[in-house]
Design a protein around this motif. Structure first.
Motif: not given
Length: 660
Positions: A13-33
């Motif tokens: 019953h717990q939402d972990v992620l809600r209505e999330c948008d994300l774009h990952i391109g070929p040169t993206d270096r993303i830190g997920l925190i």
């Protein structure tokens, strides 16, 4: 390469992620925190396709190659370290088929845009194919394994003989060798010592794969990522910069959010006071009803989500003598292998020494010699009045298993108030009812954090800390760093967290080749001194650039300058598009909420009793829906423009081989 649109994922019953948008391109270096349990690993599994969203869509480029290093590994046994790494070559047959398919598609291509995309794909596949098969695959695997701390003798060892941390390094070597389109790393620094971490950081800087990185190491994030994505309350919030940029921008956003929240609360209080004072007055009935409707229609601003600030100080330590511990002619060997050969070392009052050196050089052994835990040859003098606080994994064995976490801390806290103890435990991730867990059910990481709390709460004048940050998140590391900065005693520290070392150390002890060498300053000072004097990698005595493509060739100043200018150009040219994407996402989100509100009004029976109101709501709904559609089209257009720009800039990267 990957796009998430409106993705929601819940567990039970717990939402972990809600209505999330994300774009990952070929040169993206993303830190997920985000805090522990926020959903970082869930998001990685969604990107991989190991989990499916409960709603929303995830699209991936065709033939996308992803390398994933999880926090825990599946069975890797039955192979040697080298053969496991060379498993990356298993992709050769598939890549060859993809090359053939791409070549045939190029022959059929009719549009210029399609031809460009296929040509780029063909070049990338050809380069990976050549790299994996034609240019010394085994030698390259050996260089990567050496960079991650494996000796030549380790290459032929069965994987099942390795500890969990070394298995993770072998799995990392396999990913680096395969050079996938996208690398997903979930806490990779947990399994690396300092020199291997620095090596991998340099390797990843040169690697052309896109990157999504989960890490609590702020220096690692700063040096590798060009974008921070924070998971906050199930939502994704993107910041176009590294970790330091994120901290500054988040601080600004929190101030704006706090001001907006407080202003709205003032307005609500004023409205409620007016209603309360005038509810019984007939001559004010219309004004009262107007304010009641205003409160009902008001979209409430949630209070800012922020972790409570824990301001912790060590108890005042007893005054220490000038020289706390002195080693004279100390030697140590394990199973006939000599670790130290007649070393001398003096720990003086006020010293804050960080031990650095290659894996296996003896940093932990030196800590145990200083604490008196192991036998050795030579002399150790410890002055009268020295009170030791020792943190190491072995120390957790001394807990009373039948106590709760809070009771175990209280056993060494004297008469300190329970509120202070609970505040300290909360800073190190024991929150709420966690303080009532029995010590017997704690994991190894939880026991380490509890031991750290026990050390911090006691008045000691010499701290010996061996990798204290291994099981801490970013907020807990900040608490520890702040406390150690304020600590007025003497400190010896083994850590691979460069931010912590730079923040608390005033001397660096280099441990290598059975000797020790003491340098003044923090880690950055030490790097400058060492490189200026040696021109070699500070940990290995090897060339400063990491083993990899072109290993052994140091970059010239012109090359370094060109790469720095290129990185600045990428940030400068892509930032406006990223900001437009974020602005459009915000508009779409706000207008979608407005659509929901209008729809709720249209669903009410009383709306249809007022034709004028019905027309107004219907027109507002039609307008809002049109705007959402238009802005969504704009978002898609900007996202494609950004992806195209990133590909073009990647082609113009200095030193890139364009022949493929």
């Amino acid at each position: 390469m990957i796009r998430l649109q409106g993705v929601t994922r819940f567990h039970g019953h717990q939402d972990v992620l809600r209505e999330c948008d994300l774009h990952i391109g070929p040169t993206d270096r993303i830190g997920l925190i985000g805090p522990n349990g926020a959903g970082k690993t869930t998001l990685l599994r969604l990107i991989l396709g190991e989990e499916e969203p409960n709603s929303g869509e995830i699209s991936r480029s065709k033939d996308l190659r992803i390398g994933y290093l999880p926090q825990s590994l599946v069975d890797l046994e039955g192979r040697t370290v080298l053969s496991l790494t060379l498993d990356a070559a298993g992709d050769l047959a598939r890549i060859e088929r993809e090359l053939e398919e791409t070549t045939r598609a190029l022959e059929r291509s009719v549009s210029h845009e399609e031809t460009l995309l296929l040509t780029e794909r063909q070049g990338r596949l050809q380069e990976v194919f050549d790299h994996l098969g034609g240019y010394g695959l085994e030698a390259q695997a050996g260089r990567i394994l050496s960079g991650l701390g494996f000796s030549q003798e380790d290459f032929s060892r069965p994987v099942e003989e390795l500890s969990g941390g070394w298995k993770m390094r072998a799995a990392m070597a396999r990913i680096l060798l395969s050079e996938p389109d996208l690398i997903l790393l979930d806490e990779p620094t947990n399994h690396l010592d300092l020199q291997s971490l620095i090596w991998m950081e340099e390797y990843l800087k040169q690697c052309r794969s896109a990157l999504v990185l989960v890490s609590h190491d702020r220096t690692f994030l700063n040096n590798l990522v060009n974008r921070i994505v924070e998971i906050d309350g199930g939502r994704l919030i993107s910041y176009a910069g590294n970790y330091d940029f994120y901290e500054r921008e988040k601080g600004k956003r929190l101030k704006v959010h706090q001001a907006a929240y407080e202003n709205q609360q003032d307005t609500i209080r004023q409205l409620e006071r007016f209603i309360q004072r005038n509810r019984a007055r007939k001559d004010r009935a219309r004004q009262v009803q107007s304010r009641i409707r205003l409160l009902e229609r008001m979209e409430r601003i949630d209070p800012p989500r922020s972790q409570p600030v824990v301001d912790f100080d060590f108890p005042e330590p007893p005054r220490a003598p000038k020289t706390l511990i002195e080693l004279k002619g100390v030697s140590k060997a394990y199973d006939g292998k000599r670790v130290y050969d007649r070393i001398d070392l003096s720990i003086q009052r006020g010293d804050r020494i960080a031990f650095v050196g290659p894996n296996g050089a003896g940093k932990t052994t030196l800590m145990r010699i200083l604490s008196g835990e192991v036998d050795f040859d030579g002399v150790r003098r410890i002055a009268e009045g020295v009170r030791l606080g020792v943190f190491s994994q072995e120390q957790t064995e001394g807990f009373s298993m039948d106590r709760t976490v809070l009771e175990e801390l209280m056993s060494v806290a004297g008469d300190q108030p329970q509120g202070r103890l609970r505040s300290l435990l909360g800073a190190f991730l024991f929150r709420g009812d966690d303080v009532f867990k029995r010590v017997s059910v704690l994991s190894g990481g939880e026991k380490s954090r509890l031991l750290l709390c026990k050390i911090l709460i006691q008045p000691v004048n010499l701290l010996l800390l061996d990798e204290p940050t291994n099981h801490l998140d970013i907020d807990s590391r900040k608490v520890l760093e702040t406390a150690l900065r304020r600590y007025s005693g003497t400190l010896c520290l083994v850590s691979h967290d460069r931010r912590l070392i730079n923040g608390v150390a005033n001397k660096i002890l280099l441990v290598r080749d059975r000797k020790v060498e003491l340098y003044p300053g923090n880690f950055d000072d030490f790097q400058s001194i060492w490189r200026a004097g040696q021109g070699t990698d500070l940990e290995r005595g090897q060339p400063a650039s990491p083993p990899g493509k072109g290993a052994g060739r140091k970059k010239t100043q012109d090359q370094k300058r060109a790469e720095a200018e290129w990185r600045n150009r990428v940030f400068r040219e892509t930032s406006p598009l990223r900001e437009r994407l974020l602005a459009l996402e915000k508009r779409i989100e706000e207008k979608t909420r407005e659509l929901d509100r209008i729809a709720s009004h249209l669903a009410r029976d009383e709306t249809y009793q007022n034709p004028g109101r019905l027309r107004e709501l219907t027109e507002a709904y039609r307008t809002a829906k049109t705007e959402v559609a238009e802005w969504t089209c704009q978002w898609e257009s900007v996202a494609l423009e950004l992806e195209s720009l990133e590909r073009r800039l990647e082609e113009e990267k200095p030193g890139r081989n364009h022949s493929g």
